[in-house]
Enzyme design. Sequence first.
Site, short mmCIF file in Angstrom:
data_model
loop_
_atom_site.label_atom_id
_atom_site.label_comp_id
_atom_site.label_asym_id
_atom_site.label_seq_id
_atom_site.Cartn_x
_atom_site.Cartn_y
_atom_site.Cartn_z
CB CYS A 32 -10.88 3.61 48.55
SG CYS A 32 -12.49 4.32 48.20
NE ARG A 75 -8.64 -1.70 47.72
CZ ARG A 75 -9.30 -2.78 48.09
NH1 ARG A 75 -8.81 -3.95 47.82
NH2 ARG A 75 -10.43 -2.68 48.74
CD1 TRP A 87 -13.58 3.53 41.02
CD2 TRP A 87 -15.30 2.89 42.29
NE1 TRP A 87 -14.55 3.02 40.21
CE2 TRP A 87 -15.61 2.63 40.95
CE3 TRP A 87 -16.25 2.58 43.26
CZ2 TRP A 87 -16.82 2.06 40.56
CZ3 TRP A 87 -17.45 2.02 42.88
CH2 TRP A 87 -17.73 1.76 41.53
CG ASN A 114 -12.33 0.45 51.04
OD1 ASN A 114 -13.27 0.85 50.36
ND2 ASN A 114 -11.71 -0.69 50.82
N GLY A 115 -15.23 1.88 52.53
CA GLY A 115 -16.48 1.29 53.02
C GLY A 115 -17.61 2.29 52.95
CD GLU A 133 -14.63 -13.61 31.34
OE1 GLU A 133 -15.64 -13.17 31.90
OE2 GLU A 133 -13.49 -13.19 31.57
CE LYS A 186 -12.57 -9.97 31.24
NZ LYS A 186 -12.58 -10.70 32.50
CD GLU A 232 -13.96 -6.29 32.26
OE1 GLU A 232 -14.14 -5.67 33.31
OE2 GLU A 232 -13.71 -7.50 32.22
CG HIS A 261 -35.54 -18.28 20.34
ND1 HIS A 261 -36.70 -18.82 19.84
CD2 HIS A 261 -34.66 -19.32 20.44
CE1 HIS A 261 -36.54 -20.12 19.66
NE2 HIS A 261 -35.31 -20.45 20.01
CE LYS A 271 -8.18 -7.61 39.82
NZ LYS A 271 -8.48 -8.24 38.53
C1 F6R Z 1 -14.45 -8.52 35.04
C2 F6R Z 1 -14.24 -8.63 36.49
C3 F6R Z 1 -15.43 -8.54 37.37
C4 F6R Z 1 -15.24 -9.42 38.61
C5 F6R Z 1 -16.38 -9.19 39.60
C6 F6R Z 1 -16.28 -10.10 40.82
O1 F6R Z 1 -13.25 -8.68 34.35
O2 F6R Z 1 -13.14 -8.76 36.95
O3 F6R Z 1 -16.61 -8.87 36.70
O4 F6R Z 1 -15.21 -10.76 38.22
O5 F6R Z 1 -16.36 -7.86 40.02
O6 F6R Z 1 -15.09 -9.90 41.50
P1 F6R Z 1 -14.52 -10.96 42.52
O7 F6R Z 1 -14.15 -12.17 41.74
O8 F6R Z 1 -13.34 -10.29 43.13
O9 F6R Z 1 -15.62 -11.26 43.49
#
Ligand code: F6R
Length: 604
Positions: free
Chosen positions: A2, A27, A71, A97-98, A477, A481, A484, A500, A599
């Site tokens: 959060c 966040r 969140w 937050n936590g 990746e 991308k 998501e 396979h 994020k």
């Molecule tokens: C996808 C994305 C996530 C982060 C993951 C790790 O676009 O951003 O998969 O890469 O949550 O986050 P960090 O790098 O902050 O540990």
Amino acid sequence: MCGIIGYIGFRDAKEILVDSLKRLEYRGYDSAGIAIIDKKQQLFKDIGEIDEIKKNLPDFKGTIGIGHTRWATHGGVTKENAHPHLSSNKKIAVVHNGIIENFTKLRDNLKKKGYKFLSQTDTEVIAQLIEDNYTGNLEKAVFSALKKVEGYYAIVVTCTDEPDKIVGARKDSPLVIGVGDNENYLASDVTAFLKYTNRVVYLNDGELCIISNKEIRIFDEKNIPIERKENLIKWDLKDAEKSGFPHFMLKEIYDQPETVHHVIRGRISEIYRTIEFNEKVENLLKNGINSINIIACGTSYYAGLIGKYLVEKLTGIPVNVELSSEYRYFGTRNESSLVIAVTQSGETLDTLAALKEAKNSGCKTLVVTNVVGSTATRISDAYILTQSGPEIGVAATKTFTSQILVLFLLALKISIIKNKIGADELYKYILQLKELPRNVRQILNQSKKISGIASKLKNANSVFFIGRGLNYPLSLEGALKLKEISYIHAEGFAAGELKHGPFALLTKTTPVVVIVTKDSTYAKMIANIGEVKARGPQVIAIAEDSDTEIDKHADFVLPFPSNSGLLSCVPITVILQLLAYHVANLRECSIDKPRNLAKSVTVE
Ligand code: F6R
């Protein structure tokens, strides 16, 4: 997961809190609220995004207050569960937050004492616990309450009996003080108050702080006062804003020629033909490394897989890449191994836990992160900043390419230390690094073409991405991308693996994105394209601009500059990012805030 903000000073707290929460929305954004002291706690909270909540916000007056964007972790998305939470006597307000792990036990005890609970959250327990310990001094009450709490937290607390102070405390969740003139801030992220001040004081784990409009006091976990110096944040506010782009994600994709430049700045010397890191990192690397473990989650994990390829190729040192969530329980820990945690935010809970496991096992630890002062930088032996500036879009873009580049520089540095690289070869890589911003710009200039190809993908039910070597993690990746932000099912495969099992899923409506480089696997990749096409899908090839054959095999081609060598992974990434962005945009998705995602994942 959060966002938290606290303000005390002379300005209208409501305006500052709402503005800061808007900046923290990335966040978490399922609900939000503020509590401002004007004799009593004036509380307003609701479900929805800040812009919506703002419309119904009463005209609270006051110059001290706290705010939160949520969140959900404990308790569903309801108005009652939104923060701030008040204690039973309505004097104490808390944002958090936590996760408080022993909250059920604490709540049962408090209920027996007569405390009434209005929400299902663990945070409300903290508010009641503070009231239960309150004897006229807020910091003492917070200190005593936190002693009973198990878990992790960043909290910001106010009390109507002491309207001249805000108390904050942290353990394993971020909290930073913003220093102003006759005003001060407390927030989970610097971006929350960057508009007002770039002077910050970081809090360490276990510390508690008291801020008034004139003063900042910090205490360690034994309640001993400590002096802490201010730091200056060099980020510009415009870095944290959209700069005219329709989405943060697109802005951040376009930031990359600059961020590539930033990540290498001061670290490569063309004249002396060397790679330089800060002293702590250099000492760690000189220590004789025999093996490396990279730990990370999500996109950062894919950067780690690319790092494995680069380090092994340039140094011969074996690299094991593990998901933090697995490593923390099952990883093999070898004291002579260097553990590198890759984490954009520096706050991902699983990565922090894995890092602590590694440290406790006697391993040397190094963190690659974008956030100075983040928890990961505080618990590791050394850290390298990716220097990408704030990344607001939930999907990682510029921080991913910067992580790859830091790992590339590390690989070069280790190969220099181990005498595995000659001056000419090193010089060749230095020149490629310097050429990279131009190569990225070349991809950005193709955005329109990529958007055209995105229109072919926008109605697909499923998209596959394939590649070999470095292009395999890039396929993973590319798929992540796309899924998501566009909500289209997508999967990445090592090209040799399709037959396979995944072949069974190929139909005319399953486009396949194929990443092809003119290396030793080229002929195999062309054969793979043939196998795919025989089953009906359209093939979109991402290929070198010098590849004159690829047109004959693929339906559509997106070229990248041939001169990037090993670093072609960076321009290829930018193509994959733009492809995902344009597909999501055509599908009118919520690009910067995809559903169910936030994020920084500070929960398990
Ligand atoms: C996808 C994305 C996530 C982060 C993951 C790790 O676009 O951003 O998969 O890469 O949550 O986050 P960090 O790098 O902050 O540990």
